[in-house]
Design a protein around this motif. Structure first.
Motif, PDB file in Angstrom:
ATOM      1  N   GLU A 250       7.918   0.881  -2.203  1.00  0.00           N
ATOM      2  CA  GLU A 250       7.654   2.142  -2.936  1.00  0.00           C
ATOM      3  C   GLU A 250       6.360   2.234  -3.323  1.00  0.00           C
ATOM      4  OE1 GLU A 250       9.908   1.977  -6.527  1.00  0.00           O
ATOM      5  OE2 GLU A 250       9.001  -0.114  -7.303  1.00  0.00           O
ATOM      6  N   GLU A 251       6.000   3.430  -4.101  1.00  0.00           N
ATOM      7  CA  GLU A 251       4.910   3.600  -4.730  1.00  0.00           C
ATOM      8  C   GLU A 251       4.419   2.596  -5.534  1.00  0.00           C
ATOM      9  OE1 GLU A 251       2.944   6.174  -3.755  1.00  0.00           O
ATOM     10  OE2 GLU A 251       4.065   7.231  -2.420  1.00  0.00           O
ATOM     11  N   ASP A 252       3.268   1.951  -5.265  1.00  0.00           N
ATOM     12  CA  ASP A 252       2.793   0.698  -5.859  1.00  0.00           C
ATOM     13  C   ASP A 252       2.565   0.962  -7.352  1.00  0.00           C
ATOM     14  OD1 ASP A 252       0.456   2.091  -5.696  1.00  0.00           O
ATOM     15  OD2 ASP A 252      -0.656   1.032  -4.413  1.00  0.00           O
ATOM     16  N   GLY A 253       2.337   2.214  -7.981  1.00  0.00           N
ATOM     17  CA  GLY A 253       2.385   2.552  -9.215  1.00  0.00           C
ATOM     18  C   GLY A 253       3.343   2.435  -9.872  1.00  0.00           C
ATOM     19  N   GLU A 254       4.400   2.563  -9.208  1.00  0.00           N
ATOM     20  CA  GLU A 254       5.753   2.383  -9.919  1.00  0.00           C
ATOM     21  C   GLU A 254       6.095   1.206  -9.884  1.00  0.00           C
ATOM     22  OE1 GLU A 254       8.859   4.760  -7.805  1.00  0.00           O
ATOM     23  OE2 GLU A 254       7.532   6.432  -7.967  1.00  0.00           O
ATOM     24  N   PHE A 255       5.837   0.362  -8.923  1.00  0.00           N
ATOM     25  CA  PHE A 255       6.212  -1.040  -8.771  1.00  0.00           C
ATOM     26  C   PHE A 255       5.332  -1.837  -9.906  1.00  0.00           C
ATOM     27  CE2 PHE A 255       5.461  -5.522  -7.345  1.00  0.00           C
ATOM     28  CZ  PHE A 255       6.503  -5.923  -6.980  1.00  0.00           C
ATOM     29  N   ALA A 256       4.233  -1.356 -10.211  1.00  0.00           N
ATOM     30  CA  ALA A 256       3.670  -2.038 -11.118  1.00  0.00           C
ATOM     31  C   ALA A 256       4.093  -2.012 -12.700  1.00  0.00           C
ATOM     32  CB  ALA A 256       1.996  -1.823 -11.277  1.00  0.00           C
TER      33      ALA A 256
END
Length: 278
Positions: A250-256
């Motif tokens: 998924e989008e890495d920003g959401e993951f973080a």
């Protein structure tokens, strides 16, 4: 060439396993892969779960990982054996290893329970597989196992609803009461979904003080440590710089943003990469 230990989950829950791996084995490198874009796996057919898991493990192998830990009960229940017995022997390097979370969890149950009455809280997909029942009957036939499948817990957690409120308390209390109604003599409850430790403070509110609540994180970490001690040929293949890196579909920003909840640590942007599995 030395390389990190691969850790794979269909989403965020496996980060609770990685948290304990990093705590117990801080010198090792880890490469975590979360297939968040296609989670939860439990909604898919058994064939699809296997295909998705094979793609994820293959990706970690392609990244150089000589050993992959499947930190997901659903995948461990439905795909691990196929990956170990069919895919791995046919791969370019059959000396690599794929480990799951169910076997070490069941092995520990005999030490945790005092009266032989154990409750399992797991996802509907894991409960339907009956893998825990089969493993317990094989390793601890004296244990009476009772399973309960909370349908809303994962959705609540990933939706950010895990703090104490009327809705969360209702769903947690209802499932705990249903489990203990099935067997009032339960003295040990095993959390058999890697998401569920996030709800541990809520779970404790509705469980008697004399009941042991067991997480999988330290169990799997100690099992991994033991495995490496027994298999020095694998241990020598692992890199040891104390570095962890994270891959997500998924989008890495959401993951973080979500990862910190499970890992109890903040992730820098350069620690995360978005990947596509195929």
């Amino acid at each position: 060439m030395e390389a990190p230990i691969g850790v794979f989950d269909s989403g965020y829950g496996g980060l609770t396993i990685l948290r304990y791996l990093r705590k117990l084995l801080p010198e090792y490198d880890f490469l975590y892969l979360g297939d968040n874009a296609r989670a939860p796996y439990g909604k898919h057919s058994l064939t699809t779960i296997y295909e998705y898991a094979r793609e994820a493990v293959s990706h970690l192998f392609a990244c150089g990982c000589p050993m992959v830990i499947i930190a997901c009960n659903t995948v461990s229940a439905h795909a691990l054996r196929l990956l170990q017995q069919i895919d791995l022997p046919r791969s370019s390097d059959p000396t690599r290893r794929i480990l799951g979370v169910i076997r070490p969890t069941v092995e520990r149950l005999g030490e945790l329970t005092r009266n032989g009455h154990v409750g399992i809280l797991a996802t509907p997909a894991t409960v339907r597989s009956n893998t825990y029942l089969l493993e317990v009957n094989r390793l601890h036939p004296e244990i009476q196992l009772t399973q309960q499948a909370p349908k809303m817990w994962v959705s609540l957690i990933e939706g950010g609803e895990y703090q104490a409120n009327e809705g969360v308390n209702y769903f947690v209390r209802r499932n705990i009461e249903e489990l203990l109604r099935k067997d009032p003599r339960i003295d040990t409850i095993q959390l058999a979904c890697t998401h569920y430790p996030v709800l541990l403070p809520r779970i404790r509110e509705f469980v008697r003080d004399d009941i042991v609540i067991a997480e999988q994180g330290m169990i799997v970490a100690e099992s991994t440590q033991n495995y490496l001690q027994r298999h020095p040929e694998m241990e020598r293949r692992l890199s040891k710089n104390g570095i962890s890196h994270f891959l997500t579909t998924e989008e890495d920003g959401e993951f973080a943003e979500m990862a910190g909840l499970f890992l109890h640590a903040r992730l820098a942007e350069d620690m995360i990469d978005q990947v596509q599995l195929r």
